[in-house]
Write an enzyme that holds these catalytic residues in place. Structure first.
Site, PDB file in Angstrom:
ATOM      1  N   ASP A 213       0.848  -1.492  -0.129  1.00  0.00           N
ATOM      2  CA  ASP A 213       0.153   0.109  -0.036  1.00  0.00           C
ATOM      3  C   ASP A 213       0.735   1.456   0.244  1.00  0.00           C
ATOM      4  O   ASP A 213       0.377   2.283   0.128  1.00  0.00           O
ATOM      5  CB  ASP A 213      -0.862  -0.029   1.253  1.00  0.00           C
ATOM      6  N   SER A 237      -7.396   5.598  -0.651  1.00  0.00           N
ATOM      7  CA  SER A 237      -7.468   4.362  -1.376  1.00  0.00           C
ATOM      8  C   SER A 237      -8.686   3.815  -1.563  1.00  0.00           C
ATOM      9  O   SER A 237      -9.569   3.698  -0.404  1.00  0.00           O
ATOM     10  CB  SER A 237      -6.469   3.283  -0.668  1.00  0.00           C
ATOM     11  N   GLN A 287      -4.606  -0.939  -7.704  1.00  0.00           N
ATOM     12  CA  GLN A 287      -5.442  -0.113  -6.733  1.00  0.00           C
ATOM     13  C   GLN A 287      -5.943   0.988  -7.522  1.00  0.00           C
ATOM     14  O   GLN A 287      -5.399   1.594  -8.399  1.00  0.00           O
ATOM     15  CB  GLN A 287      -4.392   0.447  -5.864  1.00  0.00           C
TER      16      GLN A 287
END
Length: 303
Positions: A213, A237, A287
């Site tokens: 991440d 996100s 993502q």
């Protein structure tokens, strides 16, 4: 600053019963729960509900609400399916009775089959040819980044070395790709007292998920003359996927290459590939994130 002992402990939520878990958060200067932490905790929790012969090969997650670092995170795992070679789990993370995160994880018994992979990108400097990110920022007198997790992890915990680092506060157009080498503390994994963690596949998977991440969202900012540290940007996100192709040790160098094929409509799409130093592709990520330019109001960064 967080030690690797802190990090590995936090990423292993407490098991309350067969399918309920409770997690704590890394508490520091972070304003809210880091998405990679929840990914790692969810992976640990779901893995505890499948047989030892099954290992996670994919995680598909949605970040639903901002997480409060001062509250416990409650995880509920549901059994979707246990087949002959695959198991599927659904997991929801809640705080104050509201879902902040949802994921579906798939597990697979190891088997042989057809094999191929794309090559590692060309002309990547070796880790020893690049400067540690914390040392580089200190040398340049750069402020704490808008993605502060890297600044909160000392290099003894996580050594990060960027291939295309930003050299100052000036904002210039850059191509929408970047990459960095990373490695967690070898001393921790080499300590006989930590032998169980050193040999635990899920520990290495959870730490890899934690790093996955980092940097994805910002890849889509690079082509634009805006700065995450200067401008009013609302960024979050929205979802995050990880495919775990092969076992990988995070106490050895791994290279995380990311690119952003598209940004538009207030959203930014990015993807990543994680390679070993010898060029084996061990994981892939994708993502989608919210990216908004705000004229007024405070900066918001969810993960």
């Amino acid at each position: 600053m967080f030690s690797i002992d802190n990090l590995t402990s936090v990423l292993q939520p407490e098991q309350m019963d067969s399918f309920r878990f409770r997690g704590k958060s890394l508490v520091g200067t972070l304003p809210r729960v880091f998405g990679g932490q929840v990914l790692g905790q969810a992976l640990h929790a779901a893995t505890a509900t499948v047989g030892n012969d099954r290992h996670a090969h994919s995680v598909h997650a949605h970040f639903l609400r901002i997480g409060d670092i001062h509250q416990d995170i409650n995880y509920q795992v549901d059994v979707v399916r246990d087949g002959g070679s695959f198991s599927t789990r659904s997991i929801v993370a809640e705080q104050a009775g509201k879902a902040i995160f949802h994921a579906t994880l798939s597990f697979h018994i190891a088997e042989s089959g057809l094999s191929h992979q794309m090559a590692m990108p060309d002309d990547i400097p070796r880790p020893d040819e690049l400067e540690n990110e914390a040392d580089r920022r200190q040398r340049l007198g750069m402020p704490t980044p808008r993605f502060p997790m890297m600044a909160l992890l000392p290099k003894a915990t996580l050594d990060v070395r960027q291939r295309f680092p930003l050299e100052g506060v000036d904002v210039v157009h850059r191509e929408p790709f970047q990459g960095f080498w990373f490695k967690f503390g070898e001393a921790f994994f080499g300590n006989p007292e930590n032998q169980a963690l050193s040999d635990s596949r899920v520990t290495h998977q959870a730490l890899l998920a934690f790093v996955s991440d980092m940097g994805l969202l910002s890849t889509g900012i690079r082509p634009h003359t805006v700065s995450m540290s200067r401008d009013k940007i609302q960024a979050a996100s929205l979802d995050h996927s990880i495919w775990l192709h092969a076992p990988a040790r995070v106490d050895q160098w791994l290279y995380y290459h990311t690119d952003s094929p598209l940004a538009g409509g207030g959203r930014d799409f990015c993807r990543g590939s994680i390679f070993t130093e010898s060029g084996i592709l061990v994981a892939s990520t994708a993502q989608e994130a919210l990216i908004r330019i705000r004229n007024e109001g405070p900066d918001v960064l969810l993960s």
